[in-house]
Design a protein around this motif. Structure first.
Motif, PDB file in Angstrom:
ATOM      1  N   GLU A 237       1.063  -1.057  -0.058  1.00 32.75           N
ATOM      2  CA  GLU A 237       0.081  -0.099   0.175  1.00 32.75           C
ATOM      3  C   GLU A 237       0.829   1.297   0.051  1.00 32.75           C
ATOM      4  O   GLU A 237       0.491   2.136  -0.775  1.00 32.75           O
ATOM      5  CB  GLU A 237      -1.016  -0.305   1.204  1.00 32.75           C
ATOM      6  CG  GLU A 237      -1.967   0.982   1.281  1.00 32.75           C
ATOM      7  CD  GLU A 237      -2.809   0.992   2.541  1.00 32.75           C
ATOM      8  OE1 GLU A 237      -3.225   2.166   2.917  1.00 32.75           O
ATOM      9  OE2 GLU A 237      -3.079  -0.101   3.039  1.00 32.75           O
ATOM     10  N   LEU A 238       1.933   1.373   0.804  1.00 35.79           N
ATOM     11  CA  LEU A 238       2.923   2.230   0.869  1.00 35.79           C
ATOM     12  C   LEU A 238       3.449   2.664  -0.465  1.00 35.79           C
ATOM     13  O   LEU A 238       3.681   3.847  -0.890  1.00 35.79           O
ATOM     14  CB  LEU A 238       3.791   2.277   1.955  1.00 35.79           C
ATOM     15  CG  LEU A 238       3.494   2.212   3.358  1.00 35.79           C
ATOM     16  CD1 LEU A 238       4.341   1.886   4.454  1.00 35.79           C
ATOM     17  CD2 LEU A 238       2.908   3.564   3.689  1.00 35.79           C
ATOM     18  N   LEU A 239       3.899   1.694  -1.265  1.00 37.11           N
ATOM     19  CA  LEU A 239       4.632   1.893  -2.278  1.00 37.11           C
ATOM     20  C   LEU A 239       3.718   2.291  -3.658  1.00 37.11           C
ATOM     21  O   LEU A 239       4.210   2.740  -4.505  1.00 37.11           O
ATOM     22  CB  LEU A 239       5.389   0.566  -2.875  1.00 37.11           C
ATOM     23  CG  LEU A 239       6.619   0.235  -1.831  1.00 37.11           C
ATOM     24  CD1 LEU A 239       7.031  -1.309  -2.186  1.00 37.11           C
ATOM     25  CD2 LEU A 239       7.720   1.143  -1.982  1.00 37.11           C
ATOM     26  N   GLN A 240       2.316   1.800  -3.345  1.00 33.98           N
ATOM     27  CA  GLN A 240       1.479   2.692  -4.264  1.00 33.98           C
ATOM     28  C   GLN A 240       1.107   4.061  -3.949  1.00 33.98           C
ATOM     29  O   GLN A 240       1.074   4.713  -5.087  1.00 33.98           O
ATOM     30  CB  GLN A 240       0.092   1.913  -4.074  1.00 33.98           C
ATOM     31  CG  GLN A 240       0.117   0.724  -4.563  1.00 33.98           C
ATOM     32  CD  GLN A 240      -1.457  -0.086  -4.348  1.00 33.98           C
ATOM     33  OE1 GLN A 240      -2.264   0.471  -3.586  1.00 33.98           O
ATOM     34  NE2 GLN A 240      -1.835  -1.118  -5.267  1.00 33.98           N
ATOM     35  N   GLN A 241       1.483   4.505  -2.801  1.00 29.33           N
ATOM     36  CA  GLN A 241       1.493   5.783  -2.657  1.00 29.33           C
ATOM     37  C   GLN A 241       2.782   6.545  -2.853  1.00 29.33           C
ATOM     38  O   GLN A 241       2.781   7.801  -3.372  1.00 29.33           O
ATOM     39  CB  GLN A 241       1.091   6.163  -1.200  1.00 29.33           C
ATOM     40  CG  GLN A 241      -0.235   5.530  -0.550  1.00 29.33           C
ATOM     41  CD  GLN A 241      -0.369   5.688   0.792  1.00 29.33           C
ATOM     42  OE1 GLN A 241      -0.220   6.759   1.469  1.00 29.33           O
ATOM     43  NE2 GLN A 241      -0.765   4.722   1.644  1.00 29.33           N
ATOM     44  N   ASP A 242       3.853   6.131  -2.740  1.00 26.37           N
ATOM     45  CA  ASP A 242       4.984   6.617  -3.216  1.00 26.37           C
ATOM     46  C   ASP A 242       5.957   5.413  -3.520  1.00 26.37           C
ATOM     47  O   ASP A 242       6.638   5.031  -2.658  1.00 26.37           O
ATOM     48  CB  ASP A 242       5.514   7.401  -2.010  1.00 26.37           C
ATOM     49  CG  ASP A 242       6.966   8.130  -2.564  1.00 26.37           C
ATOM     50  OD1 ASP A 242       7.354   7.966  -3.516  1.00 26.37           O
ATOM     51  OD2 ASP A 242       7.538   8.930  -1.643  1.00 26.37           O
ATOM     52  N   PRO A 243       6.086   5.278  -4.559  1.00 27.24           N
ATOM     53  CA  PRO A 243       6.961   4.124  -5.321  1.00 27.24           C
ATOM     54  C   PRO A 243       8.611   4.431  -4.685  1.00 27.24           C
ATOM     55  O   PRO A 243       9.633   3.313  -5.081  1.00 27.24           O
ATOM     56  CB  PRO A 243       6.847   4.122  -6.631  1.00 27.24           C
ATOM     57  CG  PRO A 243       5.385   4.667  -6.957  1.00 27.24           C
ATOM     58  CD  PRO A 243       5.554   5.885  -6.072  1.00 27.24           C
ATOM     59  N   LYS A 244       8.986   5.608  -4.542  1.00 18.49           N
ATOM     60  CA  LYS A 244      10.200   6.132  -4.440  1.00 18.49           C
ATOM     61  C   LYS A 244      10.692   6.248  -2.804  1.00 18.49           C
ATOM     62  O   LYS A 244      11.438   6.972  -2.337  1.00 18.49           O
ATOM     63  CB  LYS A 244      10.672   7.114  -5.076  1.00 18.49           C
ATOM     64  CG  LYS A 244      10.766   6.963  -6.378  1.00 18.49           C
ATOM     65  CD  LYS A 244      11.178   8.159  -7.413  1.00 18.49           C
ATOM     66  CE  LYS A 244      11.191   8.045  -8.879  1.00 18.49           C
ATOM     67  NZ  LYS A 244      11.590   9.199  -9.690  1.00 18.49           N
ATOM     68  N   LEU A 245       9.955   5.446  -2.067  1.00 16.85           N
ATOM     69  CA  LEU A 245      10.157   5.594  -0.709  1.00 16.85           C
ATOM     70  C   LEU A 245      11.424   5.406  -0.335  1.00 16.85           C
ATOM     71  O   LEU A 245      12.010   4.210  -0.888  1.00 16.85           O
ATOM     72  CB  LEU A 245       9.118   4.573   0.286  1.00 16.85           C
ATOM     73  CG  LEU A 245       7.608   4.864   0.513  1.00 16.85           C
ATOM     74  CD1 LEU A 245       7.231   3.774   1.189  1.00 16.85           C
ATOM     75  CD2 LEU A 245       7.734   6.188   1.285  1.00 16.85           C
ATOM     76  N   GLU A 246      11.903   6.046   0.782  1.00 15.43           N
ATOM     77  CA  GLU A 246      13.481   5.594   1.239  1.00 15.43           C
ATOM     78  C   GLU A 246      13.459   4.877   2.597  1.00 15.43           C
ATOM     79  O   GLU A 246      14.342   4.157   2.919  1.00 15.43           O
ATOM     80  CB  GLU A 246      14.156   6.966   1.538  1.00 15.43           C
ATOM     81  CG  GLU A 246      14.192   7.767   0.232  1.00 15.43           C
ATOM     82  CD  GLU A 246      15.094   9.206   0.521  1.00 15.43           C
ATOM     83  OE1 GLU A 246      16.079   9.285  -0.261  1.00 15.43           O
ATOM     84  OE2 GLU A 246      14.446  10.003   1.009  1.00 15.43           O
ATOM     85  N   ALA A 247      12.318   5.043   3.437  1.00 20.17           N
ATOM     86  CA  ALA A 247      12.474   4.480   4.706  1.00 20.17           C
ATOM     87  C   ALA A 247      10.958   4.337   5.369  1.00 20.17           C
ATOM     88  O   ALA A 247      10.189   5.137   5.138  1.00 20.17           O
ATOM     89  CB  ALA A 247      13.334   5.325   5.742  1.00 20.17           C
ATOM     90  N   VAL A 248      10.865   3.374   5.938  1.00 20.02           N
ATOM     91  CA  VAL A 248       9.582   3.092   6.730  1.00 20.02           C
ATOM     92  C   VAL A 248       9.693   2.733   8.021  1.00 20.02           C
ATOM     93  O   VAL A 248      10.557   2.155   8.610  1.00 20.02           O
ATOM     94  CB  VAL A 248       8.783   1.809   5.867  1.00 20.02           C
ATOM     95  CG1 VAL A 248       7.574   1.659   6.589  1.00 20.02           C
ATOM     96  CG2 VAL A 248       8.733   2.211   4.488  1.00 20.02           C
TER      97      VAL A 248
END
Length: 343
Positions: A237-248
């Motif tokens: 779900e997070l990668l759908q919101q931002d495919p370029k996430l750096e940290a979770v």
């Protein structure tokens, strides 16, 4: 062939103290003293009575004794669920510390449900415990007032407040979230995400995280208690919101474990492509591959301190510190670029 179930015949009658006295060849009062106040009788008599107890299968009626002394020697404990690894050290140390002082812990699970918490508290109160230990803060005002009127020691744990019902041992979830956000920003990561359970304490950590970041970030909220499968779902779900996430940041290590699995399934390198931080420092966190950076809270100390407060209050001893902040620390491991030997 399986053994038959143990049942009592219609004429079964539990052994009584009279049976023990008859078996030991002593008076009823002597048998009673040997069991409840052994300093009043000889060692030889105590031995005879103990052998009679074993021979008759007598079980003392603790409830009857409690009615006379107004003590049940029982402490009620409420946890969201025992399946969450972070609470286990608290339950274990609380049980052991209470047992050392002659008290037994009776445990109930609220299931992260406030109405269930209220009902469970009512059930526990009806058993007349000598004290109550609650994981988190009691949120129902009606329940808080009822607990105050009981006049028994109450310890809220795993949270922080300057207005506890009675006593408190915990830490600030707002500060935890803020500390993790500051840690991420200090690493130079700005495309951040949060995977969190929908429980109150997880929400507080999210609030602290966002306050430090200064703006909203991609967020996946899953039902508590969280697990590996929900962690995988959360990262998707997070990668759908931002495919370029750096940290979770994850609200539990179980959730973080699922995020790690999903990242690896997608071919993402941790921490090169995606850094991950959990919460709770579960026993498996240091042994994952990569090992998991997480927030450590001394859950065992929370249990020991809560037991100490309960027992001290039961003994009528003064309480010097009603609110104890045990704090927390971030344990850096491989999932955010820390060394492999850090555990």
């Amino acid at each position: 062939m399986p053994a038959p179930a143990l049942t009592h015949s219609p004429g079964f009658k539990a052994a009584t103290l009279h049976d023990v006295a008859r078996e030991a060849g002593v008076s009823l009062i002597t048998a009673s003293r040997a069991l409840s106040n052994p300093t009043l009788v000889s060692d030889k008599t105590i031995e005879r009575v103990q052998k009679a107890v074993e021979a008759t299968g007598y079980i003392p009626n603790l409830l009857a004794g409690g009615l006379k002394s107004r003590r049940s020697l029982m402490v009620a404990g409420l946890v969201p669920t025992i399946s969450v690894a972070q609470f286990l050290p608290t339950v274990q140390s609380l049980t052991e510390a209470l047992d050392a002082d002659g008290y037994q812990l009776i445990l109930g699970q609220t299931g992260y449900n406030r109405s269930r918490e209220d009902a469970l508290l009512n059930t526990m109160i009806s058993r007349r415990p000598d004290g109550i230990v609650v994981t988190g803060l009691v949120h129902s005002q009606a329940a808080r007032e009822r607990l105050r009127r009981l006049g028994i020691p109450i310890v809220e744990t795993w949270d922080l407040s300057d207005r506890p019902i009675d006593m408190l041992v915990g830490f600030s979830h707002l500060k935890v979230g803020s500390a993790v956000a500051g840690y991420f920003l200090g690493k130079g990561w700005h495309r951040l995400g949060i995977a969190t359970g929908d429980d109150h304490r997880g929400s507080l950590r999210r609030e602290g995280f966002l306050a430090t970041v200064g703006h909203e970030v991609p967020t996946a909220v899953v039902p508590a208690p969280s697990n590996l499968a929900l962690g995988r779902r959360a990262l998707a779900e997070l990668l759908q919101q931002d495919p370029k996430l750096e940290a979770v940041y994850c609200s539990s290590d179980q959730l973080a474990q699922g995020v790690l699995v999903e990242a690896q399934a997608r071919g993402l390198r941790v921490p090169e492509d995606l850094a991950v931080c959990g919460f709770g420092d579960a026993d498996f966190a240091a042994h994952l591959q990569p090992s998991l950076t997480t927030v450590h809270v001394d859950g065992a100390a929370i249990g020991r301190l809560a037991a100490r407060l309960i027992v001290a209050r039961c003994r009528g001893e003064p309480i010097a510190e009603r609110v104890i902040d045990v704090g927390f620390r971030i344990v850096e491991r491989q999932s955010t670029g820390g060394g492999a030997s850090q555990a």
